[in-house]
Design an enzyme around this catalytic site. Structure first.
Site, mmCIF file in Angstrom:
data_model
loop_
_atom_site.group_PDB
_atom_site.id
_atom_site.type_symbol
_atom_site.label_atom_id
_atom_site.label_comp_id
_atom_site.label_asym_id
_atom_site.label_seq_id
_atom_site.Cartn_x
_atom_site.Cartn_y
_atom_site.Cartn_z
ATOM 1 N N THR A 1 0.852 -1.199 0.000
ATOM 2 C CA THR A 1 0.000 0.000 0.000
ATOM 3 C C THR A 1 0.886 1.248 0.000
ATOM 4 O OG1 THR A 1 -1.743 -1.196 1.149
ATOM 5 C CG2 THR A 1 -1.849 1.208 1.225
ATOM 6 N N ASN B 1 -5.318 -10.260 -7.322
ATOM 7 C CA ASN B 1 -5.405 -10.934 -6.036
ATOM 8 C C ASN B 1 -6.674 -11.782 -5.893
ATOM 9 O OD1 ASN B 1 -6.011 -7.990 -6.144
ATOM 10 N ND2 ASN B 1 -7.085 -8.412 -4.230
ATOM 11 N N GLN C 1 1.093 -9.954 -5.579
ATOM 12 C CA GLN C 1 0.662 -11.360 -5.535
ATOM 13 C C GLN C 1 1.613 -12.290 -6.290
ATOM 14 O OE1 GLN C 1 -1.507 -12.752 -3.699
ATOM 15 N NE2 GLN C 1 -2.641 -10.979 -2.956
ATOM 16 N N SER D 1 5.481 -7.168 -1.277
ATOM 17 C CA SER D 1 5.129 -7.161 0.138
ATOM 18 C C SER D 1 5.453 -8.512 0.767
ATOM 19 C CB SER D 1 3.624 -6.862 0.258
ATOM 20 O OG SER D 1 3.250 -6.768 1.598
ATOM 21 N N ALA D 2 6.230 -8.476 1.869
ATOM 22 C CA ALA D 2 6.757 -9.723 2.446
ATOM 23 C C ALA D 2 5.674 -10.694 2.918
ATOM 24 C CB ALA D 2 7.689 -9.392 3.615
ATOM 25 N N HIS D 3 4.557 -10.148 3.444
ATOM 26 C CA HIS D 3 3.590 -11.069 4.070
ATOM 27 C C HIS D 3 2.814 -11.916 3.066
ATOM 28 C CE1 HIS D 3 -0.490 -9.035 3.736
ATOM 29 N NE2 HIS D 3 0.285 -8.017 3.393
ATOM 30 N N THR E 1 13.113 5.527 10.691
ATOM 31 C CA THR E 1 14.062 4.505 11.138
ATOM 32 C C THR E 1 13.747 3.172 10.476
ATOM 33 O OG1 THR E 1 14.302 5.621 13.240
ATOM 34 C CG2 THR E 1 14.926 3.287 13.193
ATOM 35 N N CYS F 1 -16.812 -6.837 2.291
ATOM 36 C CA CYS F 1 -17.633 -6.213 3.326
ATOM 37 C C CYS F 1 -17.040 -4.855 3.665
ATOM 38 C CB CYS F 1 -17.686 -7.088 4.573
ATOM 39 S SG CYS F 1 -18.504 -8.634 4.290
HETATM 40 N N1 PLP Z 1 -1.871 -5.040 -4.069
HETATM 41 C C1 PLP Z 1 -2.356 -6.294 -4.110
HETATM 42 C C2 PLP Z 1 -2.568 -6.947 -5.432
HETATM 43 C C3 PLP Z 1 -2.653 -6.977 -2.932
HETATM 44 O O1 PLP Z 1 -3.126 -8.223 -2.989
HETATM 45 C C4 PLP Z 1 -2.434 -6.318 -1.684
HETATM 46 C C5 PLP Z 1 -2.781 -6.984 -0.411
HETATM 47 O O2 PLP Z 1 -3.840 -7.514 -0.236
HETATM 48 C C6 PLP Z 1 -1.915 -5.013 -1.690
HETATM 49 C C7 PLP Z 1 -1.658 -4.416 -2.893
HETATM 50 C C8 PLP Z 1 -1.621 -4.291 -0.407
HETATM 51 O O3 PLP Z 1 -0.494 -4.854 0.186
HETATM 52 P P1 PLP Z 1 -0.031 -4.569 1.679
HETATM 53 O O4 PLP Z 1 -0.851 -5.471 2.551
HETATM 54 O O5 PLP Z 1 1.408 -4.925 1.706
HETATM 55 O O6 PLP Z 1 -0.258 -3.123 1.950
#
Ligand code: PLP
Length: 378
Positions: free
Chosen positions: A74, A153, A181, A201-203, A242, A327
């Site tokens: 994001t 996604n 993704q 994004s790492a998660h 930081t 939702c």
């Molecule tokens: N873009 C896509 C395609 C995503 O699937 C997501 C997360 O759901 C994001 C952006 C946002 O990522 P983050 O959770 O790292 O802010």
């Protein structure tokens, strides 16, 4: 009690044990600030950040100087789109994106519309793919940026990024690619695909939450972004604050592991995904949403016509999946992605996203097929 079955890996993933082990020392004994230049605590942290930056660069084939750490996609999306908008307005005020982008992209574009940007939202076909001719027609000499996601996604549908990059560069515009993704799932080479800016994004690939990176091309063309956070001038002035050393170490390790395991994982997971969707599609009036030709190997979005996903999901509380609607308010709204692909609101309400990951087992898939078939038949 039996533990739940997790099939929502596109929402987030558990942290890999190897990632966790790499991170742990940086919470306590190696707690230094990577910007502290006068002592070993700082140097140790700085070294760890340097290694992680290289691990990210190795995964996507770029230079380590082209990687800026962020808090996730994001933030990366905001820095990319707003950063281009603020630096390139003398060239033009036009940005192109796609109706099926993540809300982080769409909402950022909406915010810029209020500041005077002209945004074109491209359509997708029934398969979820953009039309290159529509993109060509939309480009103008004032188009500074084209923001198109690598894979969706909700459906996993992959856009033809290399062809898109060619079209965009012929017009002397820049390509920003939301690859959230995709990074860590399939091989991405920013040089080969000629992407100018890209977020990850790492998660989403077994790293921790709250850490990510933005790739920013340095040559051919050299991209300059206007920073969105002012402060101590960290990350070459592009992202003050930081450094989250622990998170950065985790992101780096997740990249290293993904590079090693990606191929084996994808072969195994795609077999499970195929079994899941083939058997579920034996149900009457059941079909896959989006292209099955060019799609992430772990994702399937299935419409069970006439069966509301909310009702089905409530009946299978130990199976974690996502609905084809969001939702965002008291009333669930149909997915903007499925809507853009031409699905009716009703079909969107009857769609479920299953996203598998490296800890998904055959036994779990078998159980999910049985349970979903049972609730769909009620
Ligand atoms: N873009 C896509 C395609 C995503 O699937 C997501 C997360 O759901 C994001 C952006 C946002 O990522 P983050 O959770 O790292 O802010």
């Amino acid at each position: 009690m039996k533990t739940a079955i997790y099939l929502d890996y596109n929402a987030t993933t558990p942290v890999d044990k190897g990632v966790l082990d790499a991170m742990l020392p940086y919470f306590s004994e190696k707690f230094g600030n990577a910007s502290s230049r006068t002592h070993s605590f700082g140097w140790i942290a700085e070294d760890a950040v340097k290694i992680a930056r290289q691990q990210v660069a190795d995964l996507i084939n770029c230079l380590e100087q082209e990687v800026v750490f962020t808090s996730g996609s994001t933030e990366g999306i905001n820095l990319a789109i707003k950063g281009v908008w603020e630096n390139y307005q003398s060239k033009g005020k036009h940005i192109i994106t796609v109706k099926t982008e993540h809300k982080a992209v769409l909402d950022t574009c909406k915010a810029l519309e209020k500041k005077g940007a002209t945004i074109t939202y491209l359509n997708v076909d029934r398969e979820g793919v953009i039309d290159l001719q529509e993109l060509k027609n939309a480009l103008t000499p004032q188009t500074i940026l084209v923001a198109i996601m690598y894979a969706n996604n909700e459906t996993g549908v992959i856009q033809p990024i290399k062809e898109i990059a060619n079209v965009v560069h012929t017009n002397n515009s820049m390509l920003f690619c939301d690859a959230t993704q995709v990074v860590g799932k399939i091989n991405i080479d920013v040089e080969d695909e000629h992407i100018d800016i890209m977020c990850l994004s790492a998660h989403k690939f077994y790293g921790p939450k709250g850490i990510g990176a933005l790739y920013i091309r340095r040559k051919d063309p050299r991209v300059t972004l206007f920073p969105q956070i002012d402060g101590g001038g960290h990350e070459r002035g592009l992202r003050s604050g930081t450094l989250n050393v622990t998170g950065i170490v985790g992101l780096g390790k997740a990249c290293e592991i993904a590079k090693l395991d990606m191929w084996d994982d994808s072969a195994r997971i795609s077999k499970l995904r195929t079994r899941l969707e083939q058997l579920l599609c034996e149900l009457p009036n059941t079909f896959i949403n989006g292209s099955t030709k060019n799609r992430l190997f772990n994702t399937t979005n299935i419409c069970f016509q006439g069966k509301r996903s909310e009702t089905m999901i409530k009946k299978i509380p130990n199976i974690a999946v996502a609905m084809g609607s969001a939702c965002t308010s008291a009333v669930a709204e149909p997915s903007h992605v499925l809507k853009a692909m031409g699905l009716s609101d009703e079909d969107s309400y009857c769609s479920i996203r299953f996203s598998l990951g490296k800890y998904t087992t055959e036994a779990e898939i078998k159980e999910v097929i049985e349970k979903i078939k049972a609730v769909a038949n009620i």
